[in-house]
Design a protein around this motif. Structure first.
Motif, PDB file in Angstrom:
ATOM      1  N   ILE A  25       0.849  -1.196   0.000  1.00 44.06           N
ATOM      2  CA  ILE A  25       0.000   0.000   0.000  1.00 44.06           C
ATOM      3  C   ILE A  25       0.881   1.241   0.000  1.00 44.06           C
ATOM      4  CG2 ILE A  25      -1.725   1.315   1.296  1.00 44.06           C
ATOM      5  CD1 ILE A  25      -2.869  -1.399   2.240  1.00 44.06           C
ATOM      6  N   GLY A  26       0.690   2.078  -1.015  1.00 41.63           N
ATOM      7  CA  GLY A  26       1.493   3.293  -1.137  1.00 41.63           C
ATOM      8  C   GLY A  26       0.876   4.503  -0.469  1.00 41.63           C
ATOM      9  N   SER A  27      -0.472   4.492  -0.327  1.00 40.86           N
ATOM     10  CA  SER A  27      -1.106   5.632   0.332  1.00 40.86           C
ATOM     11  C   SER A  27      -2.498   5.285   0.834  1.00 40.86           C
ATOM     12  CB  SER A  27      -1.196   6.843  -0.608  1.00 40.86           C
ATOM     13  OG  SER A  27      -2.135   6.612  -1.640  1.00 40.86           O
ATOM     14  N   LEU A  28      -2.897   6.000   1.856  1.00 39.11           N
ATOM     15  CA  LEU A  28      -4.264   6.023   2.361  1.00 39.11           C
ATOM     16  C   LEU A  28      -4.694   7.477   2.302  1.00 39.11           C
ATOM     17  CD1 LEU A  28      -4.213   3.824   5.613  1.00 39.11           C
ATOM     18  CD2 LEU A  28      -4.834   3.134   3.309  1.00 39.11           C
ATOM     19  N   GLN A  29      -5.832   7.723   1.651  1.00 42.35           N
ATOM     20  CA  GLN A  29      -6.352   9.090   1.577  1.00 42.35           C
ATOM     21  C   GLN A  29      -7.738   9.108   2.186  1.00 42.35           C
ATOM     22  OE1 GLN A  29      -6.942  10.747  -2.348  1.00 42.35           O
ATOM     23  NE2 GLN A  29      -6.893  12.825  -1.553  1.00 42.35           N
ATOM     24  N   LEU A  30      -7.925   9.939   3.185  1.00 42.95           N
ATOM     25  CA  LEU A  30      -9.197  10.065   3.880  1.00 42.95           C
ATOM     26  C   LEU A  30      -9.888  11.349   3.456  1.00 42.95           C
ATOM     27  CD1 LEU A  30      -8.055   9.048   7.477  1.00 42.95           C
ATOM     28  CD2 LEU A  30      -8.965   7.574   5.662  1.00 42.95           C
ATOM     29  N   ILE A  31     -11.133  11.204   3.001  1.00 40.83           N
ATOM     30  CA  ILE A  31     -11.946  12.370   2.680  1.00 40.83           C
ATOM     31  C   ILE A  31     -13.328  12.178   3.293  1.00 40.83           C
ATOM     32  CG2 ILE A  31     -10.729  12.835   0.507  1.00 40.83           C
ATOM     33  CD1 ILE A  31     -13.305  11.797  -0.926  1.00 40.83           C
ATOM     34  N   ASP A  32     -14.083  13.245   3.340  1.00 36.14           N
ATOM     35  CA  ASP A  32     -15.486  13.150   3.729  1.00 36.14           C
ATOM     36  C   ASP A  32     -16.265  14.133   2.881  1.00 36.14           C
ATOM     37  OD1 ASP A  32     -16.197  15.583   6.012  1.00 36.14           O
ATOM     38  OD2 ASP A  32     -14.101  15.168   5.560  1.00 36.14           O
ATOM     39  N   VAL A  36      -7.592   3.424  -0.636  1.00 40.44           N
ATOM     40  CA  VAL A  36      -6.403   2.616  -0.406  1.00 40.44           C
ATOM     41  C   VAL A  36      -5.737   2.432  -1.769  1.00 40.44           C
ATOM     42  CG1 VAL A  36      -5.531   0.396   0.424  1.00 40.44           C
ATOM     43  CG2 VAL A  36      -7.584   1.405   1.474  1.00 40.44           C
ATOM     44  N   GLU A  37      -4.560   3.001  -1.929  1.00 40.21           N
ATOM     45  CA  GLU A  37      -3.885   2.912  -3.218  1.00 40.21           C
ATOM     46  C   GLU A  37      -2.612   2.086  -3.087  1.00 40.21           C
ATOM     47  OE1 GLU A  37      -1.924   5.897  -6.472  1.00 40.21           O
ATOM     48  OE2 GLU A  37      -3.816   6.473  -5.554  1.00 40.21           O
ATOM     49  N   ARG A  38      -2.457   1.138  -4.005  1.00 40.95           N
ATOM     50  CA  ARG A  38      -1.236   0.323  -4.048  1.00 40.95           C
ATOM     51  C   ARG A  38      -0.095   1.155  -4.612  1.00 40.95           C
ATOM     52  NH1 ARG A  38      -3.681  -5.503  -5.843  1.00 40.95           N
ATOM     53  NH2 ARG A  38      -5.619  -5.137  -4.764  1.00 40.95           N
ATOM     54  N   LYS A  39       1.109   0.715  -4.350  1.00 40.91           N
ATOM     55  CA  LYS A  39       2.280   1.422  -4.877  1.00 40.91           C
ATOM     56  C   LYS A  39       2.207   1.549  -6.395  1.00 40.91           C
ATOM     57  CE  LYS A  39       5.375  -0.040  -1.194  1.00 40.91           C
ATOM     58  NZ  LYS A  39       6.529  -0.869  -0.853  1.00 40.91           N
ATOM     59  N   GLY A  40       1.635   0.567  -7.076  1.00 36.14           N
ATOM     60  CA  GLY A  40       1.527   0.592  -8.530  1.00 36.14           C
ATOM     61  C   GLY A  40       0.416   1.471  -9.052  1.00 36.14           C
ATOM     62  N   GLY A  41      -0.468   1.947  -8.191  1.00 38.18           N
ATOM     63  CA  GLY A  41      -1.500   2.870  -8.629  1.00 38.18           C
ATOM     64  C   GLY A  41      -2.932   2.387  -8.509  1.00 38.18           C
ATOM     65  N   SER A  42      -3.191   1.086  -8.563  1.00 38.56           N
ATOM     66  CA  SER A  42      -4.584   0.639  -8.429  1.00 38.56           C
ATOM     67  C   SER A  42      -4.960   0.577  -6.951  1.00 38.56           C
ATOM     68  CB  SER A  42      -4.771  -0.735  -9.073  1.00 38.56           C
ATOM     69  OG  SER A  42      -4.043  -1.708  -8.366  1.00 38.56           O
ATOM     70  N   GLY A  43      -6.240   0.498  -6.685  1.00 37.44           N
ATOM     71  CA  GLY A  43      -6.643   0.452  -5.286  1.00 37.44           C
ATOM     72  C   GLY A  43      -8.121   0.237  -5.115  1.00 37.44           C
ATOM     73  N   VAL A  44      -8.582   0.481  -3.894  1.00 39.06           N
ATOM     74  CA  VAL A  44      -9.988   0.299  -3.539  1.00 39.06           C
ATOM     75  C   VAL A  44     -10.431   1.470  -2.674  1.00 39.06           C
ATOM     76  CG1 VAL A  44      -9.916  -2.229  -3.654  1.00 39.06           C
ATOM     77  CG2 VAL A  44      -9.389  -1.075  -1.494  1.00 39.06           C
ATOM     78  N   ASN A  71       5.020  -0.322   5.808  1.00 39.72           N
ATOM     79  CA  ASN A  71       5.570   0.540   4.764  1.00 39.72           C
ATOM     80  C   ASN A  71       5.750   1.959   5.291  1.00 39.72           C
ATOM     81  OD1 ASN A  71       6.365   1.828   2.463  1.00 39.72           O
ATOM     82  ND2 ASN A  71       4.428   1.608   1.381  1.00 39.72           N
ATOM     83  N   PRO A  72       6.879   2.224   5.939  1.00 39.62           N
ATOM     84  CA  PRO A  72       7.116   3.565   6.488  1.00 39.62           C
ATOM     85  C   PRO A  72       7.125   4.679   5.436  1.00 39.62           C
ATOM     86  CG  PRO A  72       8.736   1.993   7.320  1.00 39.62           C
ATOM     87  CD  PRO A  72       7.953   1.295   6.243  1.00 39.62           C
ATOM     88  N   GLU A  73       7.253   4.335   4.164  1.00 39.24           N
ATOM     89  CA  GLU A  73       7.271   5.325   3.089  1.00 39.24           C
ATOM     90  C   GLU A  73       5.864   5.685   2.584  1.00 39.24           C
ATOM     91  OE1 GLU A  73      10.186   6.780   2.145  1.00 39.24           O
ATOM     92  OE2 GLU A  73      11.016   5.575   3.777  1.00 39.24           O
ATOM     93  N   ALA A  74       4.849   5.017   3.082  1.00 37.42           N
ATOM     94  CA  ALA A  74       3.483   5.269   2.614  1.00 37.42           C
ATOM     95  C   ALA A  74       3.055   6.699   2.948  1.00 37.42           C
ATOM     96  CB  ALA A  74       2.519   4.275   3.241  1.00 37.42           C
ATOM     97  N   ASP A  75       2.173   7.229   2.108  1.00 39.80           N
ATOM     98  CA  ASP A  75       1.613   8.563   2.337  1.00 39.80           C
ATOM     99  C   ASP A  75       0.265   8.429   3.032  1.00 39.80           C
ATOM    100  OD1 ASP A  75       3.666  10.036   1.017  1.00 39.80           O
ATOM    101  OD2 ASP A  75       2.776   9.514  -0.921  1.00 39.80           O
ATOM    102  N   LYS A 100      -8.473  21.065   1.765  1.00 41.21           N
ATOM    103  CA  LYS A 100      -7.200  20.917   1.060  1.00 41.21           C
ATOM    104  C   LYS A 100      -6.394  19.757   1.642  1.00 41.21           C
ATOM    105  CE  LYS A 100      -3.687  23.892  -0.887  1.00 41.21           C
ATOM    106  NZ  LYS A 100      -3.112  25.233  -0.847  1.00 41.21           N
ATOM    107  N   ALA A 101      -5.722  19.009   0.774  1.00 43.16           N
ATOM    108  CA  ALA A 101      -4.957  17.827   1.210  1.00 43.16           C
ATOM    109  C   ALA A 101      -3.828  18.209   2.163  1.00 43.16           C
ATOM    110  CB  ALA A 101      -4.398  17.103  -0.007  1.00 43.16           C
ATOM    111  N   LYS A 102      -3.672  17.379   3.190  1.00 44.67           N
ATOM    112  CA  LYS A 102      -2.582  17.527   4.152  1.00 44.67           C
ATOM    113  C   LYS A 102      -2.281  16.146   4.724  1.00 44.67           C
ATOM    114  CE  LYS A 102      -6.265  19.333   6.990  1.00 44.67           C
ATOM    115  NZ  LYS A 102      -7.170  19.448   5.874  1.00 44.67           N
ATOM    116  N   ASN A 103      -1.161  15.983   5.350  1.00 45.73           N
ATOM    117  CA  ASN A 103      -0.784  14.692   5.927  1.00 45.73           C
ATOM    118  C   ASN A 103      -1.390  14.517   7.306  1.00 45.73           C
ATOM    119  OD1 ASN A 103       0.802  13.935   3.712  1.00 45.73           O
ATOM    120  ND2 ASN A 103       2.550  15.048   4.498  1.00 45.73           N
ATOM    121  N   PHE A 104      -1.560  13.247   7.709  1.00 45.99           N
ATOM    122  CA  PHE A 104      -2.005  12.947   9.061  1.00 45.99           C
ATOM    123  C   PHE A 104      -1.127  11.843   9.642  1.00 45.99           C
ATOM    124  CE2 PHE A 104      -4.530   9.960   6.572  1.00 45.99           C
ATOM    125  CZ  PHE A 104      -4.517   8.803   7.327  1.00 45.99           C
ATOM    126  N   ASP A 105      -1.118  11.751  10.959  1.00 48.29           N
ATOM    127  CA  ASP A 105      -0.333  10.745  11.672  1.00 48.29           C
ATOM    128  C   ASP A 105      -1.102   9.426  11.676  1.00 48.29           C
ATOM    129  OD1 ASP A 105       1.060   9.152  13.445  1.00 48.29           O
ATOM    130  OD2 ASP A 105       0.953  10.552  15.133  1.00 48.29           O
TER     131      ASP A 105
END
Length: 182
Positions: free
Chosen positions: A36-43, A56-64, A99-103, A165-170
């Motif tokens: 998993i390359g990133s988790l993006q939370l929106i509402d 939930v996005e995989r490092k390669g780009g696809s996700g769910v 994956n400590p490099e995940a966004d 606007k997008a920002k990082n979270f812990d």
């Protein structure tokens, strides 16, 4: 949960090394946390209140996408924040460990831009309304439209422009407002 009429209902689970799912026809899948390359939370607003979503996005780009509300029928969604929030909290921690490099992203700059445009269009419409006051006054329909924009749309637009606007979270301390938790 089920995202839409065209989707199958899926059950999600956090396994030791992967996010796994099974749909109502028995089909299953998994995404290893390390992939998993990133988790993006929106509402976003809906008729039933706020809906929370984790992309939930995989490092390669696809996700769910996993949502807090499950599709039942047209315009009818079941609120499942009670199970959604703990799932997303656990997922964020497991992905951070694997994956400590995940966004870990809260909000969406694309949605923020769209809401900013909507806000600007609302201001332009209000400008036309006030300009019509000098030209004999607005019609009843025009007045009702302005009232709706101000009373209903204004707070929604302002909230989305202010916080969207997008920002990082812990990932080890997911803020409750990002997942609809109390």
């Amino acid at each position: 949960m089920r995202n839409a009429i065209t989707d199958r209902e899926r059950s999600w689970s956090l396994e030791p090394d992967a996010l796994e799912w099974r749909d109502d026809k028995g089909k299953q899948g998994r995404i290893p946390y390390a992939a998993i390359g990133s988790l993006q939370l929106i509402d976003y607003a809906s008729y039933g209140g706020r809906i929370y979503q984790c992309a939930v996005e995989r490092k390669g780009g696809s996700g769910v996408k996993i949502r807090s509300h499950s599709y039942i029928s047209l315009g009818n969604f079941e609120d499942r924040r009670g199970t959604y929030a703990p799932l997303i909290r656990g997922l964020a921690e497991k992905v951070a460990d694997a994956n400590p490099e995940a966004d870990f992203i809260a909000g969406s700059t694309g949605l923020w831009i769209a809401w900013t445009i909507v806000g600007l269009l609302a201001v332009v419409m209000l400008g036309f309304f006030f300009a019509s006051l000098g030209a004999g006054g607005p019609s009843l329909n025009g007045t009702l439209m302005v009232v709706v924009i101000l009373l209903i749309g204004g707070p929604i637009i302002w909230r989305q422009v202010k916080y969207g606007k997008a920002k990082n979270f812990d990932p080890r301390n997911v803020p409750p407002e990002l997942i609809g938790a109390d």
